[in-house]
Design a protein around this motif. Structure first.
Motif, mmCIF file in Angstrom:
data_model
loop_
_atom_site.group_PDB
_atom_site.id
_atom_site.type_symbol
_atom_site.label_atom_id
_atom_site.label_comp_id
_atom_site.label_asym_id
_atom_site.label_seq_id
_atom_site.Cartn_x
_atom_site.Cartn_y
_atom_site.Cartn_z
ATOM 1 N N PRO A 288 -72.062 -35.220 -70.707
ATOM 2 C CA PRO A 288 -73.501 -34.957 -70.662
ATOM 3 C C PRO A 288 -74.144 -35.528 -69.398
ATOM 4 N N PRO A 289 -75.128 -34.845 -68.841
ATOM 5 C CA PRO A 289 -75.744 -35.306 -67.602
ATOM 6 C C PRO A 289 -76.541 -36.595 -67.745
ATOM 7 N N GLN A 290 -76.971 -36.922 -68.977
ATOM 8 C CA GLN A 290 -77.770 -38.133 -69.154
ATOM 9 C C GLN A 290 -76.917 -39.385 -69.337
ATOM 10 N N VAL A 291 -75.603 -39.243 -69.459
ATOM 11 C CA VAL A 291 -74.730 -40.402 -69.623
ATOM 12 C C VAL A 291 -74.672 -41.198 -68.316
ATOM 13 N N ILE A 292 -74.863 -42.509 -68.414
ATOM 14 C CA ILE A 292 -74.788 -43.371 -67.244
ATOM 15 C C ILE A 292 -73.330 -43.579 -66.848
ATOM 16 N N VAL A 293 -73.022 -43.421 -65.579
ATOM 17 C CA VAL A 293 -71.664 -43.625 -65.077
ATOM 18 C C VAL A 293 -71.604 -45.019 -64.449
ATOM 19 N N GLU A 294 -71.000 -45.943 -65.170
ATOM 20 C CA GLU A 294 -70.982 -47.330 -64.720
ATOM 21 C C GLU A 294 -69.886 -47.601 -63.699
ATOM 22 N N ARG A 295 -68.824 -46.823 -63.736
ATOM 23 C CA ARG A 295 -67.718 -47.049 -62.802
ATOM 24 C C ARG A 295 -66.913 -45.768 -62.677
ATOM 25 N N ILE A 296 -66.342 -45.534 -61.490
ATOM 26 C CA ILE A 296 -65.509 -44.350 -61.286
ATOM 27 C C ILE A 296 -64.098 -44.699 -60.824
ATOM 28 N N SER A 297 -63.796 -45.985 -60.702
ATOM 29 C CA SER A 297 -62.431 -46.401 -60.368
ATOM 30 C C SER A 297 -62.289 -47.882 -60.678
ATOM 31 N N GLY A 298 -61.032 -48.336 -60.722
ATOM 32 C CA GLY A 298 -60.763 -49.746 -60.934
ATOM 33 C C GLY A 298 -59.778 -50.256 -59.903
ATOM 34 N N ASP A 299 -59.743 -51.580 -59.728
ATOM 35 C CA ASP A 299 -58.791 -52.170 -58.798
ATOM 36 C C ASP A 299 -58.445 -53.578 -59.268
ATOM 37 N N ALA A 300 -57.582 -54.230 -58.523
ATOM 38 C CA ALA A 300 -57.181 -55.604 -58.804
ATOM 39 C C ALA A 300 -57.005 -56.319 -57.473
ATOM 40 N N ASP A 303 -53.045 -59.550 -54.375
ATOM 41 C CA ASP A 303 -51.874 -60.340 -54.718
ATOM 42 C C ASP A 303 -51.377 -60.068 -56.138
ATOM 43 N N PHE A 304 -52.182 -59.370 -56.956
ATOM 44 C CA PHE A 304 -51.753 -58.946 -58.285
ATOM 45 C C PHE A 304 -51.267 -57.494 -58.288
ATOM 46 N N LEU A 305 -51.905 -56.651 -57.470
ATOM 47 C CA LEU A 305 -51.703 -55.212 -57.542
ATOM 48 C C LEU A 305 -50.328 -54.774 -57.043
ATOM 49 N N ILE A 306 -49.699 -53.880 -57.830
ATOM 50 C CA ILE A 306 -48.450 -53.236 -57.404
ATOM 51 C C ILE A 306 -48.763 -51.835 -56.877
ATOM 52 N N GLU A 307 -49.292 -50.997 -57.715
ATOM 53 C CA GLU A 307 -49.676 -49.631 -57.358
ATOM 54 C C GLU A 307 -50.817 -49.181 -58.262
ATOM 55 N N GLU A 313 -59.385 -49.227 -51.838
ATOM 56 C CA GLU A 313 -60.349 -48.633 -50.897
ATOM 57 C C GLU A 313 -61.500 -47.986 -51.676
ATOM 58 N N LYS A 314 -62.288 -48.824 -52.342
ATOM 59 C CA LYS A 314 -63.277 -48.319 -53.296
ATOM 60 C C LYS A 314 -64.371 -47.492 -52.624
ATOM 61 N N SER A 315 -64.841 -47.934 -51.466
ATOM 62 C CA SER A 315 -65.934 -47.216 -50.796
ATOM 63 C C SER A 315 -65.493 -45.826 -50.357
ATOM 64 N N SER A 316 -64.326 -45.736 -49.742
ATOM 65 C CA SER A 316 -63.853 -44.429 -49.283
ATOM 66 C C SER A 316 -63.496 -43.532 -50.465
ATOM 67 N N LEU A 317 -63.040 -44.122 -51.555
ATOM 68 C CA LEU A 317 -62.735 -43.340 -52.748
ATOM 69 C C LEU A 317 -64.006 -42.727 -53.324
ATOM 70 N N ARG A 318 -65.056 -43.511 -53.374
ATOM 71 C CA ARG A 318 -66.328 -42.982 -53.876
ATOM 72 C C ARG A 318 -66.835 -41.853 -52.984
ATOM 73 N N LEU A 319 -66.708 -42.034 -51.665
ATOM 74 C CA LEU A 319 -67.139 -40.991 -50.738
ATOM 75 C C LEU A 319 -66.328 -39.709 -50.939
ATOM 76 N N SER A 320 -65.042 -39.852 -51.224
ATOM 77 C CA SER A 320 -64.190 -38.678 -51.462
ATOM 78 C C SER A 320 -64.609 -37.951 -52.737
ATOM 79 N N ILE A 321 -64.978 -38.701 -53.760
ATOM 80 C CA ILE A 321 -65.437 -38.089 -55.013
ATOM 81 C C ILE A 321 -66.751 -37.352 -54.789
ATOM 82 N N GLU A 322 -67.663 -37.956 -54.058
ATOM 83 C CA GLU A 322 -68.931 -37.294 -53.746
ATOM 84 C C GLU A 322 -68.691 -36.045 -52.904
#
Length: 375
Positions: A288-300, A303-307, A313-322
């Motif tokens: 629904p268009p009225q649902v608030i979108v609090e987040r569109i990706s996650g990260d870690a 030193d914890f992240l594997i894949e 690259e959260k900023s560039s990912l958001r730009l790609s989605i837009e």
């Protein structure tokens, strides 16, 4: 007629929602989604930041109430800044977090105390009341800057006693309850070792609706074995059940978890970046268009992240989605189809909280928590 006016003319009327009054005003701007930051600014009149708090609770799929081992993807230190250091009292964590945010941002109008790691309704009710009211009560010390609470939990951990407490708090302040739905597909929930079914999620939201607090769904995209069509079925369920907000999270693997071991061994692969971008847009087009979108990706932390590494690259990912929205000429809700039974008309079911969980929540005394300083 402008494009925005034409979009609105095609949209069904929706009931007022506690987090944003059912407003479609975001469509007057350039953003293709009903973004969380703007929704909070419209509600409170300025920039609002969440401050993560760890109350030291565990989960029923960790302590054996419904399972052991926890979710296969979960190391709370990677998800929550507050669990990367030795636990402190709720008050100390909140004041320290507020100070950190103030140092980062010049103008902040208020703060939401975000009880984030583990299951934050899995404790005796009076213990929950103590920590939630402590967070809200700190306004006496910091000049009414705490505007509300956000409470992360599981759908099988909200018996009537807990919902009544949250409803009481919501009558005095903004409250958001973030349910870890993850997916509507039970086979995926089994793979995660969630130890609850989607029927538990349906029961929880149908009992939560109309109590004055915002209801947010946490959804993971890219679960092994889930096709694109299956993920779109989860998207459609957001409108069927009537969530007020949503968090989208790419599945990622961190060290020290069963999923991390599967990825390192080559047994499991993460969704690639381009596919994730397309899937997010497909998903948001169907809610629904009225649902608030609090987040569109996650990260870690790195030193914890594997894949996948691209999630850093959260900023560039958001730009790609837009950009994908712009390429298609669509926006959130463009393909939304209202359900035959409006969410507000769904019947309120009986409380089906598992007895093993209810015993922990409705008993007297205190549930053992992780050791805190100065307690």
């Amino acid at each position: 007629m402008t494009n925005n006016e034409a979009d609105r003319a095609c949209l069904p009327e929706s009931p007022a929602l506690p987090g944003h009054s059912g407003s479609l005003s975001w469509m007057d701007g350039e953003s293709p989604i009903n973004a969380f930051g703007r929704a909070l600014q419209n509600r409170f009149g300025g920039r609002i930041q969440r401050v993560s708090i760890d109350a030291g609770f565990t989960c029923p799929n960790v302590d054996g109430a419904v399972a052991k081992g926890g979710c296969n993807f979960c190391d709370n230190r990677s998800f929550s800044p507050s669990r990367r250091v030795r636990l402190q009292q709720v008050k100390t964590q909140l004041l320290s977090g507020i100070q950190t945010v103030r140092e980062r941002y010049k103008k902040v109008s208020g703060f939401i105390a975000y009880f984030q790691p583990a299951t934050n309704t899995y404790a005796p009710v009076e213990q929950l009341r103590e920590v939630f009211e402590l967070a809200l009560g700190l306004n006496d010390e910091i000049q009414d800057e705490i505007v509300g609470l956000a409470i992360g939990t599981r759908p099988d951990c909200v018996p009537e006693s807990v919902l009544s407490l949250i409803e009481e708090l919501a009558s005095q302040s903004y409250v958001s309850v973030e349910y870890g739905m993850q997916t509507i597909h039970d086979a995926s929930l089994v793979w995660m070792n969630r130890a609850h079914s989607h029927a538990d999620m349906i029961n929880a939201i149908d009992r939560s609706r109309g109590r004055g607090f915002e209801i947010c769904a946490h959804v993971i995209l890219g679960i092994p074995g889930e096709s694109h069509a299956m993920m779109m079925e989860t998207a459609i369920e957001i409108g069927v059940l009537g969530f007020d907000a949503i968090k989208l999270h790419n599945l990622y693997a961190v060290r020290g978890t069963p999923l991390g071991e599967e990825v390192l061994s080559g047994q499991t692969k993460m969704m690639d970046r381009d596919e994730y971008v397309r899937t997010v847009v497909d998903f948001l087009e169907r809610i629904p268009p009225q649902v608030i979108v609090e987040r569109i990706s996650g990260d870690a932390p790195s030193d914890f992240l594997i894949e996948p590494k691209w999630c850093l690259e959260k900023s560039s990912l958001r730009l790609s989605i837009e950009a994908e929205f712009a390429k298609r000429g669509t926006r959130q809700g463009s393909q939304y189809q209202p359900p035959g039974l409006p969410p507000e008309k769904r019947p309120v079911p009986a409380d089906k909280t598992p007895a093993s969980i209810r015993e922990q929540i409705d008993r007297r005394g205190r549930l053992p928590v992780l050791k805190m300083q100065d307690r």
